[in-house]
Design a protein around this motif. Structure first.
Motif, PDB file in Angstrom:
ATOM      1  N   GLY A  69      11.878   3.592  14.430  1.00 54.97           N
ATOM      2  CA  GLY A  69      12.051   4.393  13.223  1.00 54.97           C
ATOM      3  C   GLY A  69      12.920   3.701  12.196  1.00 54.97           C
ATOM      4  N   ALA A  70      13.056   2.398  12.299  1.00 54.03           N
ATOM      5  CA  ALA A  70      13.892   1.606  11.387  1.00 54.03           C
ATOM      6  C   ALA A  70      13.006   0.750  10.495  1.00 54.03           C
ATOM      7  N   ALA A  75      18.340  -4.024   8.986  1.00 58.16           N
ATOM      8  CA  ALA A  75      18.727  -5.319   9.566  1.00 58.16           C
ATOM      9  C   ALA A  75      20.142  -5.657   9.119  1.00 58.16           C
ATOM     10  N   THR A  76      20.989  -5.984  10.084  1.00 61.26           N
ATOM     11  CA  THR A  76      22.374  -6.334   9.774  1.00 61.26           C
ATOM     12  C   THR A  76      22.679  -7.799  10.070  1.00 61.26           C
ATOM     13  N   ARG A  77      21.879  -8.426  10.936  1.00 57.79           N
ATOM     14  CA  ARG A  77      22.111  -9.819  11.305  1.00 57.79           C
ATOM     15  C   ARG A  77      20.776 -10.476  11.621  1.00 57.79           C
ATOM     16  N   PHE A 107      19.455  -8.219   2.500  1.00 60.45           N
ATOM     17  CA  PHE A 107      20.005  -9.524   2.855  1.00 60.45           C
ATOM     18  C   PHE A 107      21.137  -9.365   3.855  1.00 60.45           C
ATOM     19  N   PRO A 108      20.800  -9.347   5.151  1.00 57.62           N
ATOM     20  CA  PRO A 108      21.830  -9.202   6.183  1.00 57.62           C
ATOM     21  C   PRO A 108      22.659 -10.474   6.338  1.00 57.62           C
ATOM     22  N   ALA A 109      23.630 -10.429   7.222  1.00 59.05           N
ATOM     23  CA  ALA A 109      24.364 -11.632   7.592  1.00 59.05           C
ATOM     24  C   ALA A 109      23.374 -12.554   8.297  1.00 59.05           C
ATOM     25  N   VAL A 129      16.810 -10.628  15.257  1.00 55.68           N
ATOM     26  CA  VAL A 129      17.471  -9.674  14.375  1.00 55.68           C
ATOM     27  C   VAL A 129      18.262  -8.661  15.183  1.00 55.68           C
ATOM     28  N   THR A 130      19.386  -8.273  14.624  1.00 57.83           N
ATOM     29  CA  THR A 130      20.110  -7.093  15.066  1.00 57.83           C
ATOM     30  C   THR A 130      20.051  -6.114  13.901  1.00 57.83           C
ATOM     31  N   ALA A 131      19.749  -4.866  14.205  1.00 54.65           N
ATOM     32  CA  ALA A 131      19.676  -3.823  13.177  1.00 54.65           C
ATOM     33  C   ALA A 131      20.515  -2.639  13.636  1.00 54.65           C
ATOM     34  N   VAL A 132      20.943  -1.827  12.681  1.00 56.17           N
ATOM     35  CA  VAL A 132      21.681  -0.612  12.990  1.00 56.17           C
ATOM     36  C   VAL A 132      21.008   0.547  12.282  1.00 56.17           C
ATOM     37  N   LEU A 133      20.564   1.519  13.077  1.00 55.51           N
ATOM     38  CA  LEU A 133      19.937   2.728  12.562  1.00 55.51           C
ATOM     39  C   LEU A 133      21.023   3.793  12.480  1.00 55.51           C
TER      40      LEU A 133
END
Length: 135
Positions: A69-70, A75-77, A107-109, A129-133
């Motif tokens: 659901g993201a 995306a954070t990294r 534009f994540p890290a 990728v690392t993402a945070v929902l």
């Protein structure tokens, strides 16, 4: 990503980052996306073009994020593994266009590393990728 759920970490006395951020602080459910190469969902390469493989790898990431659901905005990294720095630099305009088409203006890290080779012989790029929902 909802602006209230993350904070960009770019020291004010540093030169502005272009195409990435130096850091992100986020709160929510963490999603880890394994390294994606430029093949389709059937694990078949449709192109040996560098920018084409970047586009497909990014689309694969978006497809995996959608399962949670993201989207690209979560995306954070990102870590990019490329086999040829020169090819990346020579195709920067095309890579940027592919990135914006698939990821938007998110534009994540990011980190990019040139590697000797990737497990898939035809792969020119692999991106994880690392993402945070947000909760």
């Amino acid at each position: 990503m909802n602006p209230s759920s993350y904070e960009l970490l770019n020291p004010s006395h540093w030169k502005a980052a272009k195409g990435y951020t130096n850091g992100i602080m986020a709160e929510g459910r963490t999603i880890f996306v394994a390294g994606q190469v430029g093949w389709n969902g059937q694990q078949e390469f449709e192109t040996d073009d560098f920018a084409g493989q970047v586009r497909q790898a990014l689309q694969n990431i978006v497809d995996v994020l959608a399962e949670a659901g993201a989207g690209p905005e979560h995306a954070t990294r990102m870590t990019w593994y490329i086999t040829d720095k020169r090819e990346y630099l020579d195709r920067l305009s095309d890579v940027g266009a592919a990135y914006r088409d698939v990821m938007g203006r998110n534009f994540p890290a990011m980190t990019m590393v040139q590697v000797a080779d990737l497990i898939e012989d035809r792969a020119k790029v692999e991106i994880e990728v690392t993402a945070v929902l947000p909760s």
